[in-house]
Design a protein around this motif. Structure first.
Motif, mmCIF file in Angstrom:
data_model
loop_
_atom_site.group_PDB
_atom_site.id
_atom_site.type_symbol
_atom_site.label_atom_id
_atom_site.label_comp_id
_atom_site.label_asym_id
_atom_site.label_seq_id
_atom_site.Cartn_x
_atom_site.Cartn_y
_atom_site.Cartn_z
ATOM 1 N N ASP A 39 0.839 -20.511 -24.562
ATOM 2 C CA ASP A 39 -0.022 -21.674 -24.363
ATOM 3 C C ASP A 39 -1.068 -21.668 -25.470
ATOM 4 O O ASP A 39 -1.593 -20.602 -25.821
ATOM 5 C CB ASP A 39 -0.701 -21.614 -22.992
ATOM 6 C CG ASP A 39 -1.318 -22.946 -22.587
ATOM 7 O OD1 ASP A 39 -2.259 -23.406 -23.265
ATOM 8 O OD2 ASP A 39 -0.873 -23.533 -21.586
ATOM 9 N N PRO A 40 -1.425 -22.843 -26.018
ATOM 10 C CA PRO A 40 -2.446 -22.867 -27.070
ATOM 11 C C PRO A 40 -3.855 -22.583 -26.556
ATOM 12 O O PRO A 40 -4.756 -22.276 -27.344
ATOM 13 C CB PRO A 40 -2.345 -24.291 -27.632
ATOM 14 C CG PRO A 40 -1.750 -25.099 -26.523
ATOM 15 C CD PRO A 40 -0.823 -24.172 -25.802
ATOM 16 N N GLN A 41 -4.063 -22.687 -25.248
ATOM 17 C CA GLN A 41 -5.359 -22.391 -24.659
ATOM 18 C C GLN A 41 -5.293 -21.072 -23.887
ATOM 19 O O GLN A 41 -4.225 -20.550 -23.598
ATOM 20 C CB GLN A 41 -5.772 -23.507 -23.685
ATOM 21 C CG GLN A 41 -5.896 -24.884 -24.307
ATOM 22 C CD GLN A 41 -6.443 -25.879 -23.297
ATOM 23 O OE1 GLN A 41 -7.637 -26.078 -23.186
ATOM 24 N NE2 GLN A 41 -5.545 -26.509 -22.562
ATOM 25 N N GLN A 227 -0.577 -19.528 -28.447
ATOM 26 C CA GLN A 227 0.121 -20.229 -29.517
ATOM 27 C C GLN A 227 0.586 -21.599 -29.021
ATOM 28 O O GLN A 227 0.765 -21.812 -27.824
ATOM 29 C CB GLN A 227 1.328 -19.415 -30.004
ATOM 30 C CG GLN A 227 0.963 -18.052 -30.571
ATOM 31 C CD GLN A 227 2.173 -17.241 -30.991
ATOM 32 O OE1 GLN A 227 3.263 -17.771 -31.140
ATOM 33 N NE2 GLN A 227 1.978 -15.935 -31.192
ATOM 34 N N GLN A 228 0.798 -22.492 -29.951
ATOM 35 C CA GLN A 228 1.288 -23.839 -29.662
ATOM 36 C C GLN A 228 2.786 -23.892 -29.938
ATOM 37 O O GLN A 228 3.221 -23.630 -31.062
ATOM 38 C CB GLN A 228 0.572 -24.873 -30.532
ATOM 39 C CG GLN A 228 1.107 -26.297 -30.395
ATOM 40 C CD GLN A 228 0.669 -26.928 -29.090
ATOM 41 O OE1 GLN A 228 -0.519 -26.974 -28.774
ATOM 42 N NE2 GLN A 228 1.625 -27.418 -28.321
ATOM 43 N N THR A 230 5.827 -25.710 -30.995
ATOM 44 C CA THR A 230 6.031 -26.944 -31.757
ATOM 45 C C THR A 230 7.467 -27.443 -31.712
ATOM 46 O O THR A 230 7.755 -28.553 -32.142
ATOM 47 C CB THR A 230 5.630 -26.727 -33.226
ATOM 48 O OG1 THR A 230 6.377 -25.626 -33.750
ATOM 49 C CG2 THR A 230 4.135 -26.414 -33.327
ATOM 50 N N THR A 243 6.636 -21.641 -33.080
ATOM 51 C CA THR A 243 5.184 -21.786 -33.069
ATOM 52 C C THR A 243 4.686 -21.622 -34.497
ATOM 53 O O THR A 243 5.429 -21.197 -35.387
ATOM 54 C CB THR A 243 4.503 -20.727 -32.174
ATOM 55 O OG1 THR A 243 4.456 -19.485 -32.868
ATOM 56 C CG2 THR A 243 5.230 -20.546 -30.854
ATOM 57 N N CYS A 257 4.259 -26.839 -18.766
ATOM 58 C CA CYS A 257 3.030 -27.190 -19.482
ATOM 59 C C CYS A 257 2.487 -28.554 -19.063
ATOM 60 O O CYS A 257 1.928 -29.301 -19.867
ATOM 61 C CB CYS A 257 3.223 -27.100 -20.989
ATOM 62 S SG CYS A 257 4.755 -27.773 -21.645
ATOM 63 N N HIS A 260 2.018 -32.126 -20.823
ATOM 64 C CA HIS A 260 2.534 -31.952 -22.184
ATOM 65 C C HIS A 260 4.002 -31.530 -22.192
ATOM 66 O O HIS A 260 4.512 -31.093 -23.231
ATOM 67 C CB HIS A 260 1.695 -30.903 -22.924
ATOM 68 C CG HIS A 260 0.234 -31.230 -22.970
ATOM 69 N ND1 HIS A 260 -0.330 -32.038 -23.930
ATOM 70 C CD2 HIS A 260 -0.780 -30.870 -22.137
ATOM 71 C CE1 HIS A 260 -1.631 -32.145 -23.708
ATOM 72 N NE2 HIS A 260 -1.919 -31.451 -22.623
#
Length: 421
Positions: A39-41, A227-228, A230, A243, A257, A260
């Motif tokens: 997860d990016p957060q 991490q995001q 992509t 990512t 997610c 998203h």
């Protein structure tokens, strides 16, 4: 990337570190799977951070009814209304709303209610098992919740709602004003009565619930990558997720997610799901403790007040404006204005903090919980405003789809399959 996954393959990668993704990761790790969460957060910093905290097992009906057609002008014109559609977003939202209305016909409506009800009826039991398993049962309160009304003309609609809920076997009691003021004396004298839901509850700190689950998951070997994702692709060996920091390989992936989830689902499965977002707001009042014994919702004002360890949380409102538009925090502050007159003494907004988050919503008001692509892709998203309520039972269902056997009766998965779209 941690060495544990460098040049190696995890059993399962979970995309999404909200309450559902983290609960799924813990359940999967407990059955012996090597799990990585991406997860990016930081975990729990999306919609899981700011939800109302209400375990809303009584809410078995879709997010809207046919009256939405009459309310459409107000939705477009009133920026502070309880249900708002950003006029700039309307062209993109129109196909979703059309499908929403089609799902309000008798047969699909009944399927939706049955699907929501099945998850809700299993939710509190699943939460008991999950919280007891991490030795944190005290984070959940099962004191019920209350829906109050103030105007005499609201009585008949309230009684009609009670009858509809009883038809769905939702435990509900009608409380006269005297019973309400005896149980919740801080509420205003102008409250005339309400519906009490004994089989509901709330979390005293929803974010802490996520944090405790994360700690338990880490103890079970779960790795968390900030991490995001992509992109991704399927292969004979499983799934490769891209990512900015590199590639994460796993035999299977869980897409959890939230709002998203549509893009990665389309990339891996080829299926474009009609996922939109209900943008929800809250206002946290840190100086308000011991005002209420349980969550209280106002029928006319259309918002909820939930007592928490850090104060009183005012939450509610639904805004359709997509994922890109900036938040309108004035909507959060509007919740404080709505509270005026609902209690004997006005609530203090000193040091209050506003918040906005994205609730993932599908036009039939049901989540997607499924296993597709020869079992390589598991799906757990689209729970609208019931994500907190249904997170624990969703995690048990995902564990079942991943091959675990369950000692508990779980809902049948057909209503939540991807193939319905």
């Amino acid at each position: 990337m941690p060495d544990h996954f460098a040049g190696n393959t995890a059993d399962i990668a979970v995309v999404g570190a909200g309450i559902i993704g983290v609960a799924c990761a813990l359940q999967l790790a407990r059955q012996g799977q090597r799990v990585v969460v991406i997860d990016p957060q930081e975990p729990g910093h999306g919609a899981s951070y700011g939800n109302a905290g209400h375990l809303a097992t009584e809410q078995v009906f879709p997010i809207a009814d046919l009256s939405i057609l009459k309310r459409l002008p107000a939705m477009l014109m009133d920026p502070m209304g309880p249900l708002r559609l950003d006029w700039k977003y309307m062209p993109r939202a129109l196909p979703w709303f059309t499908r929403l209305l089609l799902n309000l016909r008798k047969a699909p409506f009944q399927r939706t209610v049955a699907g929501i009800r099945a998850l809700n009826e299993s939710s509190l039991g699943a939460w008991h098992r999950l919280l007891e398993g991490i030795d944190c049962p005290g984070l959940m309160r099962e004191d019920g919740s209350l829906l109050v009304y103030e105007r005499s003309e609201s009585l008949q609609p309230l009684l009609a709602l009670q009858a509809r809920m009883r038809q769905q076997q939702v435990p509900v009691e009608f409380w006269e004003a005297g019973a309400i003021h005896k149980t919740a004396p801080q509420l205003s004298e102008q409250i005339q009565g309400g519906l009490f839901f004994p089989a509901t509850g709330h979390f005293i700190d929803p974010y802490r619930v996520v944090c405790e689950l994360v700690e338990a998951a880490r103890k079970c070997g779960v790795q968390f990558l900030k991490q995001q994702v992509t992109g991704g692709q399927l292969s004979e060996a499983g799934v490769s997720l891209m990512t900015a920091q590199g590639q994460v390989s796993a035999r299977r992936v869980v897409i959890a997610c939230g709002a998203h989830s549509a893009k990665l689902t389309a990339t891996l499965t080829g299926k474009h799901v009609p996922l939109d977002t209900e943008r929800g707001y809250h206002l946290m009042l840190p100086h308000e403790h011991d005002r209420l014994p349980f969550a209280v919702t106002s029928l006319e004002r259309k918002f909820i007040m939930t007592p928490m360890s850090d104060g009183l949380r005012l939450a509610g409102t639904v805004e359709f404006a997509g994922l890109e538009a900036p938040p309108s925090m004035e909507r959060a502050w509007q919740l404080h204005r709505l509270s005026k007159g609902l209690l004997r003494h006005d609530l203090s907004a000193e040091d209050a903090t506003p918040w906005m988050g994205f609730r993932p919503s599908l036009p039939d008001s049901l989540p997607i919980i499924d296993r597709v692509c020869d079992g390589k892709v598991l799906l757990a998203f689209g729970h609208q405003h019931l994500g907190l309520t249904q997170a624990a039972v969703t995690a048990e269902l995902i564990a079942q789809l991943a091959g675990a056997t369950s000692a508990h009766a779980l809902p049948e998965l057909h209503p939540y399959r991807l193939e319905r779209f």
